[in-house]
Design a protein around this motif. Structure first.
Motif, PDB file in Angstrom:
ATOM      1  N   SER A 140       0.818  -1.217   0.000  1.00  0.00           N
ATOM      2  CA  SER A 140       0.000   0.000   0.000  1.00  0.00           C
ATOM      3  C   SER A 140       0.852   1.267   0.000  1.00  0.00           C
ATOM      4  O   SER A 140       0.332   2.363  -0.222  1.00  0.00           O
ATOM      5  N   GLY A 141       2.150   1.141   0.297  1.00  0.00           N
ATOM      6  CA  GLY A 141       3.037   2.317   0.266  1.00  0.00           C
ATOM      7  C   GLY A 141       3.474   2.777   1.638  1.00  0.00           C
ATOM      8  O   GLY A 141       4.089   3.842   1.762  1.00  0.00           O
ATOM      9  N   LYS A 142       3.165   1.979   2.686  1.00  0.00           N
ATOM     10  CA  LYS A 142       3.503   2.387   4.052  1.00  0.00           C
ATOM     11  C   LYS A 142       5.011   2.596   4.235  1.00  0.00           C
ATOM     12  O   LYS A 142       5.449   3.630   4.709  1.00  0.00           O
ATOM     13  N   THR A 143       5.804   1.569   3.877  1.00  0.00           N
ATOM     14  CA  THR A 143       7.261   1.640   4.080  1.00  0.00           C
ATOM     15  C   THR A 143       7.887   2.706   3.188  1.00  0.00           C
ATOM     16  O   THR A 143       8.805   3.417   3.607  1.00  0.00           O
ATOM     17  N   THR A 144       7.372   2.853   1.960  1.00  0.00           N
ATOM     18  CA  THR A 144       7.873   3.901   1.064  1.00  0.00           C
ATOM     19  C   THR A 144       7.651   5.267   1.683  1.00  0.00           C
ATOM     20  O   THR A 144       8.541   6.132   1.654  1.00  0.00           O
ATOM     21  N   LEU A 145       6.460   5.473   2.259  1.00  0.00           N
ATOM     22  CA  LEU A 145       6.150   6.743   2.916  1.00  0.00           C
ATOM     23  C   LEU A 145       7.126   7.006   4.061  1.00  0.00           C
ATOM     24  O   LEU A 145       7.658   8.113   4.202  1.00  0.00           O
ATOM     25  N   LEU A 146       7.372   5.959   4.867  1.00  0.00           N
ATOM     26  CA  LEU A 146       8.281   6.105   6.000  1.00  0.00           C
ATOM     27  C   LEU A 146       9.707   6.434   5.524  1.00  0.00           C
ATOM     28  O   LEU A 146      10.381   7.283   6.115  1.00  0.00           O
ATOM     29  N   ASN A 147      10.137   5.768   4.453  1.00  0.00           N
ATOM     30  CA  ASN A 147      11.488   6.013   3.934  1.00  0.00           C
ATOM     31  C   ASN A 147      11.640   7.415   3.363  1.00  0.00           C
ATOM     32  O   ASN A 147      12.703   8.029   3.479  1.00  0.00           O
ATOM     33  N   ILE A 148      10.606   7.922   2.722  1.00  0.00           N
ATOM     34  CA  ILE A 148      10.663   9.281   2.173  1.00  0.00           C
ATOM     35  C   ILE A 148      10.691  10.303   3.307  1.00  0.00           C
ATOM     36  O   ILE A 148      11.478  11.257   3.283  1.00  0.00           O
ATOM     37  N   ILE A 149       9.865  10.085   4.326  1.00  0.00           N
ATOM     38  CA  ILE A 149       9.867  10.993   5.484  1.00  0.00           C
ATOM     39  C   ILE A 149      11.240  10.975   6.169  1.00  0.00           C
ATOM     40  O   ILE A 149      11.751  12.003   6.600  1.00  0.00           O
ATOM     41  N   GLY A 150      11.840   9.777   6.246  1.00  0.00           N
ATOM     42  CA  GLY A 150      13.139   9.651   6.918  1.00  0.00           C
ATOM     43  C   GLY A 150      14.327  10.037   6.056  1.00  0.00           C
ATOM     44  O   GLY A 150      15.468  10.018   6.532  1.00  0.00           O
ATOM     45  N   GLY A 151      14.089  10.375   4.793  1.00  0.00           N
ATOM     46  CA  GLY A 151      15.185  10.800   3.929  1.00  0.00           C
ATOM     47  C   GLY A 151      16.016   9.657   3.383  1.00  0.00           C
ATOM     48  O   GLY A 151      17.083   9.882   2.797  1.00  0.00           O
ATOM     49  N   LEU A 152      15.524   8.409   3.563  1.00  0.00           N
ATOM     50  CA  LEU A 152      16.252   7.265   3.007  1.00  0.00           C
ATOM     51  C   LEU A 152      15.956   7.091   1.526  1.00  0.00           C
ATOM     52  O   LEU A 152      16.775   6.552   0.786  1.00  0.00           O
ATOM     53  N   ASP A 153      14.783   7.522   1.113  1.00  0.00           N
ATOM     54  CA  ASP A 153      14.357   7.390  -0.279  1.00  0.00           C
ATOM     55  C   ASP A 153      13.952   8.762  -0.785  1.00  0.00           C
ATOM     56  O   ASP A 153      13.628   9.664   0.001  1.00  0.00           O
ATOM     57  N   ARG A 154      14.002   8.958  -2.098  1.00  0.00           N
ATOM     58  CA  ARG A 154      13.685  10.262  -2.689  1.00  0.00           C
ATOM     59  C   ARG A 154      12.347  10.188  -3.418  1.00  0.00           C
ATOM     60  O   ARG A 154      12.044   9.202  -4.098  1.00  0.00           O
ATOM     61  N   TYR A 155      11.573  11.241  -3.283  1.00  0.00           N
ATOM     62  CA  TYR A 155      10.301  11.321  -4.007  1.00  0.00           C
ATOM     63  C   TYR A 155      10.558  11.769  -5.440  1.00  0.00           C
ATOM     64  O   TYR A 155      11.539  12.445  -5.733  1.00  0.00           O
ATOM     65  N   ASP A 156       9.621  11.372  -6.351  1.00  0.00           N
ATOM     66  CA  ASP A 156       9.750  11.753  -7.761  1.00  0.00           C
ATOM     67  C   ASP A 156       9.271  13.178  -7.991  1.00  0.00           C
ATOM     68  O   ASP A 156       9.863  13.929  -8.763  1.00  0.00           O
TER      69      ASP A 156
END
Length: 767
Positions: free
Chosen positions: A42-58
């Motif tokens: 559903s995108g839960k972990t992706t959301l957490l990673n973007i908030i934490g700066g581990l992943d970048r949003y498009d």
């Protein structure tokens, strides 16, 4: 404090594009406990990673304390994670090879906090989570609940604004889960806590707000923000930094878990160092032997100043090489002739010995020389008697040579005493006394013996038989008789010998080269005569009738060939013994240091003089020393080049080993990145590891090479009788260790760079 504006994030796998978040917008309060629910994907972990700066949003924007993150670079995101975010992971993500105290301190270490403050803060948070009694344990010595408490302590130690928890109780039992949730709930009173979970009951029991996602979109929010809070606009982030010492400590602790592999790797990469160290040991030892040879033996070799000298300086050798190698006109079609300089004209030089120069030589500091020998073109007329047979001595200059004199005393045998042992008799004390010289095996040419009147057919000759040697010196007036228009040798040798004017010469002693002078004088054999004898002959012959008569002659007295008057004196009187100007001057230094001072003194004479007026000398000791040194250097370089091949192999091997280490430590890379480590910090960790391996490799190589010196010296001694030749210079040892470190760091630099580019999100998922 935190706001997501129309965030979009998608992942592409081959031709398939999966939308993890679609125009997702959400605001968070400064202090609240938010639980994010939703099915898998559903995108839960992706959301957490973007908030934490581990992943970048498009696309879209993440607003932190009123500041857009659109222009954040890697360094800024690293600093954001370190200063503002604390992560709590389902699998704890602790670094296994350091203690729990060091795990908790890591984010503070990256912040550049002092050791004292770092230790105080870490102990404080560990006490809060109830682990103050376990600070020196490794993670694998703790239970699951305890490891999660360590993770919570690590998340809190830097006092971040935001705590992100990804399934914090997923790997725990019910009782431990409740304890952890109570701890997180307590934290949320002062911070924003965002927790991803599948457990709806757990979320409803502890969270103050539940956000539900499905297919990357927000479908429910139990406590949305209606009125905007006041937020700061001057949000500043302190950049992170990992010291090389910290990197060394991390890598050293990791290496300790793989001692066997590390030692084997270090040993394998040390093979080249061992080879080069041994070569340098031998080279150093032989250089010392050569230096000793120079001081003990070559220093006594004369500096030769000849009337016809061969110039061997760099300029002359350069011209000589150019003459031989210059071939741009080879096989030319042009109808022209090129002048070519003769070889002898290129390298030969005529020295003109003036009275000024002789005086200059005589003024050399007596403390610097053992003696000076003047070789002249004067003939020495000697007749020997054996029973009733009288014959002239026809010894050449290699069999019959003068004893060098010192400047301090007119009659001194200093050079002979220093380099020869007196086997029998005494040293000469006047001009009429001679020395018989034997080689190191007590041999002398049978031709010399025959001419001296000894029986060379005997197997051996006793020393006492030198008393049977009968020699007489004949001056020119008696030795030559007039025949027509020129003079010739008087062949009535018996009459000459028995003439009252004949001067008796006596062999008074026998000498042999000393062992330390064997290399230079070991093969010398013949007769030594004194300079006083030569001076007497020259002085006596000056007034002889034959010399006077030839001063006006225009022909050679021995052959009758005509010469012009300018050449007559040079070609005849010198041979007959009237010329006092030397043909060769041999200067014998006392030692190698004295030799250098003497050559400097001789060079001083040539300053500001025209080329034709210069006096060129040949330093035999320096020539041999330079040749020996050049040969040794060449051999050393060739052997080092071969040994260096193994160093190249070592570099490749270190690169492979470092790459394996990168693969083994991918999870650790992800943890460090989550804590705010920069890419360069990750590179530094692996460079530190190769630094340690390189240091160990260098030390192993030097230790083994030092041990191998003993059997090497034993083998060399058995083959050459030279003791303890191989000597490892401490400076060489240090340089080789530095080379080992440098090469291993270079070998590991590419894998280290690869490690720094690992995606932290993917790295954290690695098991």
């Amino acid at each position: 404090m935190l706001e997501l504006k129309k965030i979009c994030k998608s992942y592409i796998t081959g031709n398939f594009k999966q939308h993890a978040l679609k125009d997702f917008s959400l605001k968070f309060r400064k202090n609240e406990f938010v639980a994010i629910l939703g099915p898998s994907g559903s995108g839960k972990t992706t959301l957490l990673n973007i908030i934490g700066g581990l992943d970048r949003y498009d696309s879209g924007d993440l607003i932190i304390n009123g500041k857009s993150t659109k222009k954040f670079n890697d360094t800024t995101w690293d600093a954001y994670r370190n200063n503002s975010v604390g992560f709590i992971f389902q699998s704890y993500n602790l670094i296994p090879h350091i203690t729990i105290l060091e795990n908790v301190e890591m984010s503070l270490t990256l912040s550049g906090v002092s050791n004292a403050e770092k230790r105080e803060k870490a102990l404080s948070v560990l006490e809060k989570v109830g682990l103050q009694d376990h600070i020196n344990k490794k993670p694998n010595q703790l239970s699951g609940g305890q490891m999660q408490r360590v993770a919570i302590a690590r998340a809190l130690v830097n006092d971040p604004d935001l705590i992100l928890a990804d399934e914090p109780t997923g790997a725990l039992d019910t009782k431990t889960s409740i304890q952890i949730m109570e701890l997180i709930k307590e934290i949320s009173k002062n911070k924003l806590v965002i927790m991803v979970t599948h457990n709806k009951e757990l979320a409803e029991s502890y969270a103050t707000r539940i956000v539900e996602l499905r297919d990357g979109e927000l479908v429910n929010d139990t406590n949305p923000i209606k009125n905007e809070e006041k937020i700061k606009e001057d949000y500043n982030i302190k950049k992170t930094s990992m010291s090389f010492w910290t990197a060394l400590k991390l890598s050293f602790n990791n290496i300790k878990t793989k001692k066997g592999r590390t030692i084997l790797t270090a040993f394998a990469s040390s093979i080249g160092i061992i080879g080069i160290a041994l070569i340098l040991s031998l080279s150093n030892g032989f250089d010392i032997e050569i230096d000793k040879f120079e001081k003990d033996t070559l220093s006594n070799l004369p500096i030769i100043i000849s009337s016809q000298a061969v110039s061997m300086d760099e300029n002359m050798m350069g011209q000589l090489t150019e003459n031989f190698e210059k071939n741009e006109n080879s096989y030319t079609d042009k109808k022209i002739i090129y002048p070519k300089q003769k070889l002898q004209d290129t390298i030969s030089h005529t020295n003109i010995f003036t009275k000024e120069y002789i005086d200059y030589i005589e003024n050399i500091d007596p403390e610097l020389i053992s003696g000076i020998a003047y070789q002249r073109s004067t003939s020495i007329n000697i007749i020997s008697k054996k029973e009733d047979v009288y014959s002239p001595l026809t010894l050449n200059y290699t069999d019959f040579f003068s004893i060098p004199k010192t400047l301090s005393e007119s009659n001194n045998t200093g050079v002979v005493k220093e380099n020869f042992d007196l086997l029998y008799g005494k040293y000469p004390s006047n001009k009429s006394e001679l020395l018989l010289v034997l080689d190191t095996k007590n041999r002398i040419s049978s031709t010399i013996l025959e001419q001296l009147g000894l029986d060379s057919t005997k197997e051996t000759i006793n020393f006492e038989e030198i008393s049977n040697i009968n020699l007489k010196l004949i001056l020119n007036n008696e030795y030559y008789i007039k025949y027509g228009n020129y003079y010739t040798v008087n062949t009535n040798f018996k009459e000459l010998y028995e003439n009252n004017n004949a001067i008796e010469l006596k062999v008074v002693g026998i000498v042999r080269a000393k062992e330390e002078s064997e290399r230079i004088y070991g093969n010398v054999s013949g007769l030594f005569y004194s300079n006083e004898l030569l001076d007497f002959i020259i002085d006596s012959n000056k007034d002889s009738e034959i010399v006077k008569s030839q001063e006006k002659a225009n022909y050679n007295i021995l052959t009758g060939e005509a010469f012009n008057e300018t050449n007559t004196k040079d070609l005849t009187l010198g041979y007959l013994g009237a010329d006092t100007v030397p043909v060769v001057i041999n200067v014998y230094p006392k030692d190698f240091n004295a030799k250098d001072k003497i050559t400097n003194y001789l060079d001083e004479y040539n300053k500001n003089k025209e080329e034709n007026d210069k006096i060129i000398y040949n330093d035999l000791g320096q020539m041999i020393s330079s040749m020996s040194g050049s040969i040794m250097d060449a051999i050393t370089m060739v052997l080092i080049a071969f040994s260096s091949i193994s160093l190249v192999v070592s570099v490749i091997m270190i690169g492979i080993i470092t790459y394996i280490s990168v693969l083994e430590r991918i999870k650790e890379i992800g943890i460090l990145r989550a804590l705010g480590a920069r890419k360069k910090d990750i590179s530094r960790v692996f460079n530190a590891e190769t630094f340690i391996i390189g240091t160990i490799s260098g030390l192993i190589g030097i230790i083994i090479a030092r041990l191998l010196v003993f059997p090497t010296n034993s083998i060399i001694y058995n083959a050459t009788d030279l003791p303890n030749v191989a000597k490892l210079n401490p400076v060489h040892a240090l340089i080789l260790i530095l080379i080992s470190v440098t090469l291993t760091v270079i070998g590991g630099s590419i894998p280290a760079k690869m490690a720094s580019k690992k995606d932290p999100v993917i790295a954290l998922r690695t098991e």
